[in-house]
Design a protein around this motif. Structure first.
Motif, short mmCIF file in Angstrom:
data_model
loop_
_atom_site.label_atom_id
_atom_site.label_comp_id
_atom_site.label_asym_id
_atom_site.label_seq_id
_atom_site.Cartn_x
_atom_site.Cartn_y
_atom_site.Cartn_z
N LEU A 25 32.02 44.53 48.35
CA LEU A 25 32.72 45.92 47.12
C LEU A 25 32.14 46.87 47.62
O LEU A 25 30.95 47.04 46.54
N SER A 26 32.77 47.95 47.73
CA SER A 26 31.41 49.07 48.59
C SER A 26 32.18 49.94 47.21
O SER A 26 33.45 50.28 47.12
N ASN A 27 31.59 51.19 46.43
CA ASN A 27 31.96 51.93 45.72
C ASN A 27 32.98 51.97 44.78
O ASN A 27 33.51 52.23 44.34
N SER A 28 31.79 50.80 44.40
CA SER A 28 32.83 49.79 43.13
C SER A 28 33.92 50.10 41.66
O SER A 28 33.93 49.78 41.35
N HIS A 29 32.69 51.28 41.51
CA HIS A 29 32.65 51.64 40.40
C HIS A 29 33.02 50.11 39.43
O HIS A 29 33.60 50.35 38.32
N LEU A 30 31.96 49.90 39.07
CA LEU A 30 32.29 48.26 37.44
C LEU A 30 31.89 48.83 36.70
O LEU A 30 31.71 49.63 36.62
N GLY A 31 32.43 47.72 35.78
CA GLY A 31 32.64 48.09 34.86
C GLY A 31 32.66 46.75 33.13
O GLY A 31 31.80 46.67 34.21
N ASP A 32 33.24 46.43 33.24
CA ASP A 32 33.16 45.02 31.99
C ASP A 32 32.71 44.03 32.57
O ASP A 32 33.28 43.43 33.12
N PHE A 33 31.97 42.47 31.52
CA PHE A 33 32.23 41.10 31.82
C PHE A 33 33.85 41.51 31.17
O PHE A 33 33.73 41.44 30.31
#
Length: 974
Positions: free
Chosen positions: A72-80
């Motif tokens: 996952l590139s430029n995935s803008h990860l968020g919450d668990f």
């Protein structure tokens, strides 16, 4: 000046009432790939996981480790999102629905399309998932509809006034104004709604609505709710205070965790680790802040503390008259001003306070509220010790002439001592050990003093005693300067192994708490150890005692505590301990101070790195090719306490002692030989050790195996035999021409072969023996050494057999003399026998001058030297053989061959000397010629030379060969 100090102390007192904590910050400068911390969770294995804008990180208390996002590139990860208990934690990615799953400590893509970050369609309407609130959160838009999903039920939020409940076929609508989702949170499967206007708290469980008591802090307009569904934690942020909630039996309670300025700042995620009492605060712009509350107090903070006295059940008093407790200044008695530091204080029998001033004791009178005093002068003596010793009052002094005295008084008028003892060194401590004896420590000795006999007995010297402490059980313990601490038992000192960093070599004082733990102050931290641990060490000294260390990371303002005062440390009636330090007095209650150890089963050994490559996973067994250079066995363990208290050690193949890995959470292995190895790791859990075992096999290449070495040895041996056979056969063919010139052809062949066989027997026997040793040995290094010897001997033997044609000339009547370099002939034979001599530890030296030459028959001279050297090596061991030129005499050249071996017997020497003196026919008679020294003697006669055998000193044989120089011969010796 006094009032300024009192004002400063008051300010410090106010600040000390605030909660104490340590803080650890992470940002892009020290470990975070971005400053945007999106969410924090702790998995079922104890590891902390953190998401940032584009990365997932694992934190184990020691370092932040970045994990790959599985493509996952430029995935803008968020919450668990998900379940910690089920080891299934989802991490939402970009807005295109991509997500990761964290399972079994591994990160991978998650393809379940039913779980989405964005929309869930219900009756033609889209709802966004709601599982978290924060001051930087996204769930405050009244124009967006959200839903909360529990295990078997869902709640849908619509328009800020209605909540729809679904559980299978059950549908229910609850008309309840929640305004916005800042007021909603949950505990497990219970949904709670705060209504600040109505000052009510509603709970919804399984679709049923009820009102429950609402804590006042929740209704405060300044209170903000932070909730994370995955962690199950609910916090209240009220200005600079952080509270954590707990719901039990429909009663919601909030407990204050910490008061901290960072709480006021915008945050995005909060996690409280109750196992280690740590608070993790994440921001979208400022990174990660880890707060650790503690219960140590330093009062006052900018004061170098020495002596003090317990004053009440909860307070103590300083030499300047400040009555202090853990909250700071209680009262100032304004003791008369004193210059410098006061190291000695004591109560007299009337509870007046005594304090020393160089050579004077000042008595502060209790009945005058300590405002008046009287002085007791000790003349020109400096007071070193002042303390109560059973029924006596002990005063140690040193006069101007360095005379050191210990005086025991029956009262504090200090008029006439009941006992006086003189010591060669300054007295530093005294302790009453029984009805008759005192234990006295000085700056260089330890003494036992008998009061009845008035006798001083030296027990130990070269020991600098700080304090002698008598514990509740009657045992005496001695702390020293740079020598550790000891148990005094049966007039002997038993040294206790210090901590692994040797900080306790400078131990100061020991206090024992009601739980059976000792607290030991030092120049580098405060240490805690159970009395049982010390007792086990005294029974079995192989098991080193394990100390728990407290330092600035645990809340101490300074690791250096003071040890040069009396009293030094003590316990108040309320249980508080008081230790002097370089930043005021360290005050704490041992019941409030926790020790943190890893849990059993948390140590994981499942990852390696080979030759600085990528990290790989393995399952207990590791298999490597033997050409590896560096193997790192990574030790994964979630430990968030003081890293110096992590006790990791390793043992290889169940042999030797455990090796302390200290704070290094890995084992480095370099260049192991092929074979199987076993590494056992252990970690101390506070109740013993937890063990993990790893099997490592270093696989050899074929050329490193014993089979390969055996094949090479056999092939080499066969090649050598073939070379010998081929060369011998070739020489035999050439020598067929000589048969016609000899009277008896059969005798010629027989003697020729016997001579050749005789001269090559020793090298061949040596090669055969080494080949057998190669077969019998399993050590590759030894096999390589033997093979090298075979190679070198074979090479020299090959050179020797190449010149076998010269043997044919031995039996010809020829006058062909030539100029021969003696050094070259001797060196050729030395090299031939070098490996044989090396195996017998014999040094053969060629001391002939490189340019020494004579005119002679080279083949005969070569055979002569060969046989004499062969004979000397056979009869020598662990000695030397020298070949050199003898005394210079006009018209002749002398060659000396000396050995220091067994040597020839007298009868042998006489026999061969007699044989050499007999005149024989100039030509060699094949029928009469014999081998060995007989052949040498006859060849000597053939060369018109002489030979003499005699005893060597101190042992061995010396052979002297003398050649006559012809008139036109060049004899050169440089």
């Amino acid at each position: 000046m006094r009032y300024i100090f009192i004002l400063l102390l008051f300010i410090l007192t106010l600040s000390s009432n605030a909660q104490n904590y340590t803080t650890l910050r992470y940002n892009m400068e020290n470990g975070l790939p971005q400053n945007s911390v999106k969410d924090i969770v702790k998995d079922k294995y104890g590891f902390i996981w953190i998401t940032t804008e584009n990365n997932v990180l694992r934190y184990d208390g020691y370092k932040l480790e970045k994990y790959k996002n599985s493509g996952l590139s430029n995935s803008h990860l968020g919450d668990f999102y998900g379940s910690v208990e089920k080891d299934s934690i989802i991490i939402f990615g970009d807005l295109h629905g991509k997500k990761l799953i964290l399972k079994n400590r591994e990160l991978q893509k998650f393809e379940n399309r039913k779980i989405t970050r964005n929309k869930l369609n219900r009756k033609g309407k889209g709802f966004s998932i709601f599982n978290k609130t924060s001051s930087e959160g996204l769930y405050y838009n009244n124009n967006t509809d959200y839903f909360i999903s529990f295990e078997k039920e869902r709640y849908f939020f619509t328009d800020g006034n209605r909540i729809d409940y679904e559980r299978g076929d059950i549908h229910k609508t609850l008309n309840i104004p929640y305004v916005n989702l800042r007021n909603a949170f949950a505990f497990n499967d219970v949904l709670l709604i705060r209504n600040q206007e109505q000052k009510k708290l509603f709970a919804i469980k399984k679709g049923e609505l009820l009102e429950i008591p609402c804590p006042a802090i929740l209704l405060d307009p300044e209170s903000k709710i932070h909730w994370q569904q995955t962690t199950g934690q609910v916090f209240i942020i009220n200005n600079d205070k952080l509270y954590i909630g707990d719901l039990r039996n429909n009663h919601l309670n909030f407990k204050l965790l910490i008061t901290h300025n960072d709480i006021k700042n915008p945050y995005h995620c909060i996690f409280y680790d109750k196992d280690y009492n740590k608070i993790y605060i994440g921001s979208l712009t400022k990174g990660l802040n880890i707060l650790s509350p503690y219960n140590f107090k330093n009062i006052p903070e900018d004061y170098v503390a020495y002596s003090s006295l317990p004053f009440s059940s909860t307070t103590f008093i300083t030499p300047n008259g400040q009555e202090l407790d853990k909250n700071g200044l209680r009262k100032d008695y304004h003791f008369p001003k004193i210059e410098g530091n006061t190291f000695l204080m004591m109560y007299d029998e009337n509870e007046n306070i005594l304090r020393e001033k160089t050579n004077t004791l000042e008595r502060l009178l209790k009945n005058k509220n300590y405002q008046k005093s009287e002085e007791i002068n000790f003349g020109k003596c400096v007071i070193k010790i002042l303390r109560k010793v059973e029924q006596y009052y002990a005063v140690a002094t040193t006069d101007m002439s360095n005379n050191n005295f210990l005086c025991l008084y029956t009262d504090t008028q200090f008029l006439e001592p009941a006992f006086q003892f003189r010591f060669t060194r300054e007295v530093t401590s005294v302790c009453y050990i029984d009805n008759d004896h005192l234990l006295v420590g000085t700056t260089d000795e330890l003494y036992k003093v008998s009061l009845k006999a008035r006798k001083i007995t030296k027990i130990y010297d070269r020991i600098t005693v700080k304090h002698i402490i008598k514990n509740k059980d009657g045992t005496c313990w001695i702390t020293t300067k740079n020598q550790g601490f000891f148990l005094f038992k049966s007039s002997k000192l038993i040294q206790i192994t210090p901590d692994r960093d040797n900080a306790l070599l400078t131990a100061h004082y020991i206090l024992e708490d009601p739980q059976g733990f000792w607290w030991i102050s030092s120049n580098n931290g405060l240490f805690k150890i159970s009395k049982k641990e010390i007792s086990n060490f005294l029974k079995n000294k192989k098991e080193k005692p394990i100390y728990y260390r407290y330092d600035t990371g645990n809340g101490l303002l300074n690791n250096e505590l003071n040890g040069g005062s009396l009293p030094n440390a003590f316990q108040l009636e309320n249980g508080d301990f008081v230790f002097p330090s370089f930043n005021g007095f360290l005050i704490f209650n041992p019941f409030d101070i926790k020790s943190y150890y890893p849990k059993k089963g948390e140590l994981l050994v499942e990852r390696i790195r080979i030759n600085n490559g990528e990290i790989e996973s393995f399952n207990k067994n590791i298999s490597l090719k033997s050409d590896f250079e560096h193997l790192e066995i990574l030790l994964d363990i979630p430990y968030y306490g003081n890293q110096k208290n992590l006790q990791l050690s390793v043992k290889q193949d169940d042999q030797g002692e455990w090796k302390d890995l200290k704070q290094q959470r890995k084992l480095d292995v370099f260049n192991l030989k092929p074979g199987k190895y076993k590494f056992t790791f252990r970690v101390y859990t506070g109740f013993g050790y937890d063990y993990k075992t790893v099997d490592l096999e270093v696989v050899p290449f074929f050329y490193e195996t014993n089979l390969f070495h055996f094949i090479i040895a056999i092939v080499a041996f066969l090649i050598i035999l073939w070379i010998i056979y081929f060369r011998t056969k070739r020489l035999s063919g050439k020598n067929q021409k000589l048969k016609k010139q000899l009277a008896t052809e059969s005798d010629y062949q027989k003697r020729l072969m016997e001579t050749i066989s005789h001269d090559i027997t020793t090298p061949l026997k040596f090669i055969s023996d080494l080949s057998q040793k190669i077969i019998e040995s399993n050590d590759p290094d030894i096999q390589r050494l033997y093979f090298d010897s075979i190679h070198k001997s074979s090479e020299e033997l090959y050179k020797f057999t190449s010149d076998m044609k010269d043997y044919a000339q031995l039996f010809k009547n020829s006058d062909s003399y030539e100029i021969c370099n003696i050094y070259d002939i001797v060196e050729e034979k030395r090299l031939l026998f070098y490996e044989i001599a090396k195996q017998k530890n014999i040094v053969v030296s060629n001391d002939i001058a490189p340019l020494l030459s004579i005119k002679t028959k080279k083949n005969m001279l070569s055979v002569i030297i060969h046989n004499i050297l062969d004979n000397a090596i056979k009869n020598s061991e662990n000695s030397k053989i020298e070949i050199k030129r003898g005394p210079n005499e006009l018209g002749q050249t002398t060659l000396l061959i000396s050995d220091w071996g067994i040597g020839m017997r007298d009868d042998q020497i006489n026999h061969y000397n007699a044989l050499s003196s007999i005149d024989v026919d100039e030509s060699l008679n094949l029928k009469n010629i014999r081998l060995g020294l007989n052949l040498v003697i006859q060849l000597i006669k053939k060369l018109d030379a002489t030979i003499l055998f005699k005893k060597n000193t101190p042992k061995g044989t010396e052979v002297q060969i003398t050649f006559k120089n012809s008139p036109n011969e060049k004899s050169i010796n440089n």
